[in-house]
Design a protein around this motif. Sequence first.
Motif, short mmCIF file in Angstrom:
data_model
loop_
_atom_site.label_atom_id
_atom_site.label_comp_id
_atom_site.label_asym_id
_atom_site.label_seq_id
_atom_site.Cartn_x
_atom_site.Cartn_y
_atom_site.Cartn_z
N UNK A 133 36.37 25.63 29.63
CA UNK A 133 37.33 25.96 29.72
C UNK A 133 38.41 24.88 29.29
N UNK A 134 38.73 25.26 28.15
CA UNK A 134 39.72 24.00 27.87
C UNK A 134 40.77 24.33 27.40
N UNK A 135 42.02 23.81 28.41
CA UNK A 135 43.56 24.41 28.20
C UNK A 135 44.27 23.25 27.90
N UNK A 136 45.27 23.25 27.00
CA UNK A 136 45.84 22.29 25.90
C UNK A 136 46.91 22.82 25.65
N UNK A 137 48.60 22.64 25.82
CA UNK A 137 49.13 22.96 25.36
C UNK A 137 49.63 22.22 23.52
N UNK A 138 50.47 23.45 22.90
CA UNK A 138 50.49 23.58 21.96
C UNK A 138 51.66 22.97 21.62
N UNK A 139 52.78 22.47 20.99
CA UNK A 139 54.49 22.09 20.46
C UNK A 139 54.57 23.35 20.45
N UNK A 140 54.50 24.49 19.53
CA UNK A 140 54.80 25.91 19.29
C UNK A 140 54.51 26.63 19.43
N UNK A 155 57.64 49.39 34.90
CA UNK A 155 56.81 49.77 35.94
C UNK A 155 55.29 49.53 35.58
N UNK A 156 55.29 48.73 34.39
CA UNK A 156 53.45 48.69 33.85
C UNK A 156 53.92 45.90 34.06
N UNK A 157 52.61 45.94 34.25
CA UNK A 157 52.62 44.67 34.18
C UNK A 157 52.90 44.18 32.79
N UNK A 158 53.25 42.56 33.18
CA UNK A 158 53.16 42.20 31.24
C UNK A 158 53.37 40.19 32.00
N UNK A 159 52.70 40.31 30.91
CA UNK A 159 52.52 39.20 31.37
C UNK A 159 53.31 37.59 30.03
N UNK A 160 54.02 36.67 30.37
CA UNK A 160 55.18 36.13 29.54
C UNK A 160 53.77 34.79 29.48
N UNK A 161 53.29 34.48 28.04
CA UNK A 161 52.39 33.10 28.19
C UNK A 161 53.11 31.55 28.41
N UNK A 162 55.04 31.52 27.55
CA UNK A 162 55.80 30.70 27.38
C UNK A 162 57.12 30.38 28.39
N UNK A 163 57.65 31.62 28.46
CA UNK A 163 58.57 31.86 29.27
C UNK A 163 60.01 31.28 28.75
N UNK A 211 60.34 28.73 26.39
CA UNK A 211 59.78 27.12 26.17
C UNK A 211 59.23 27.60 24.91
N UNK A 212 59.10 26.64 24.23
CA UNK A 212 59.00 26.40 22.91
C UNK A 212 56.66 26.08 22.93
N UNK A 213 56.84 25.62 23.97
CA UNK A 213 55.31 25.08 23.62
C UNK A 213 54.82 26.07 25.51
N UNK A 214 53.45 25.99 24.82
CA UNK A 214 52.90 27.42 25.36
C UNK A 214 50.79 26.62 25.81
N UNK A 235 55.71 34.51 23.70
CA UNK A 235 54.14 35.18 23.52
C UNK A 235 53.51 35.83 25.41
N UNK A 236 53.11 37.21 24.77
CA UNK A 236 53.58 38.33 25.94
C UNK A 236 52.08 38.62 25.55
N UNK A 237 51.44 39.24 26.54
CA UNK A 237 50.49 40.29 27.20
C UNK A 237 50.39 41.23 27.60
N UNK A 238 50.41 43.05 27.00
CA UNK A 238 50.77 44.00 27.86
C UNK A 238 49.85 44.79 27.67
N UNK A 239 49.22 45.31 28.47
CA UNK A 239 48.15 45.90 28.50
C UNK A 239 47.08 45.59 26.82
N UNK A 240 46.51 46.11 26.15
CA UNK A 240 45.35 45.52 25.17
C UNK A 240 46.54 44.76 23.64
N UNK A 241 47.54 44.39 24.09
CA UNK A 241 48.80 44.51 23.19
C UNK A 241 48.67 43.19 23.27
#
Length: 272
Positions: free
Chosen positions: A233-240, A165-173, A175-178, A128-134
Motif C-alpha cells: 500500500x503506497x502512500x504518496x502526496x500529489x501536488x494538486x 448528521x452523517x460522517x464526511x471525510x476530507x482528503x486534503x482539508x 490544502x492543495x496537496x493530498x 476532496x471528500x468522501x460522503x457515503x458512496x460518493x
Amino acid sequence: MSENGDIVSDLAVVIDLFNAYAILLLILGGLCLWALNWGLNRLGHSLMERLPSRRFLILQFITLISFLIYTLGTGALILGVLNPPREFILAAAGSLAVALGFALKDVVASLVAGLLLLFDRPFQVGDRVQFGDTYGEIVAIGLRAVRLQTLDDNLVTIPNSLFITDAVASGNAGALDMMVVSDFHVALDADLERIEALIREVVVTSRYAYLKKPVSFAIEEVQVGNTLAIRFRTKAYVLDVRYETAFRSDVVTRVTTLFRERGVPRPRLLCD
C-alpha cells in the motif's frame, strides 16, 4: 364583520404594495443581483488562473460573498422597493415563520445547516471528500445543498442537513496537496526490499508527486479472492488534488511496466 373587514384591509395593503412599478423594480433588482454574482464568479475564475496556489481561498471567499449578495440583497430589495408598514412586516414574518416551520422544515434544516457549514467549516470549497458512496471535489456550498463533482465528472447535489448528521471525510482539508493511496500485489516469495525500491523510484520521479512530504508503505499479507499475496500500500502526496487521477494512473502504469520488465513475480492461485 370586523374580522372580515380586517382581512379585506390587509389584502388591500398587500395589493397596494405589489403595483406594476414595484414589480418592475423587483425584477430589475433581481437581475442586478444576478449580474453582480455572475461578475464576481468571473472575477474569481480569473484570479484563480493567475493565482492557482490560492484557488481554495478564492473559492471560499466567492462562496461567502455570493451568499451575502443573495440574502442581504433580497432583503434590501423587499424593504426598499415595497416599503411595507412595520406592523405588516411583523405579521408577515410571524406567519411566514409558522408556515415554513411546518411545510418546509427539511429546507429550513438545510438552510440552517448551510450556515453551520460556512462557519464551522468541516470541509471547504475545493476539498476532496468522501460522503457515503460518493467521492469528489466540493465545488459549491449553497444555502440549501452542497454540490460535489465526482471523478467521473458527475455533479452530485447533497442537502446540507445530511452533512450535519452523517460522517464526511476530507482528503486534503483545505490544502492543495493530498495523500493518494495505490495498492500493488506481488507473490509471497518476491523480494520485498527490491519491490519497495522500484515503487519508490516510480513515485519520486512522477511529475505530479509532492516530494516535500514523505512516501510511505504499508506491507502485509492479504487474500484476494482465491489468492494469497503481499500487498504494497503506497502512500504518496500529489501536488494538486486536481492531479489525483493522473498521478494514480501514472504510478500504476509505470510500476506495472517495471514489474514486467524486471520479472517481479505476481500472485498465484491457491491450490485446491
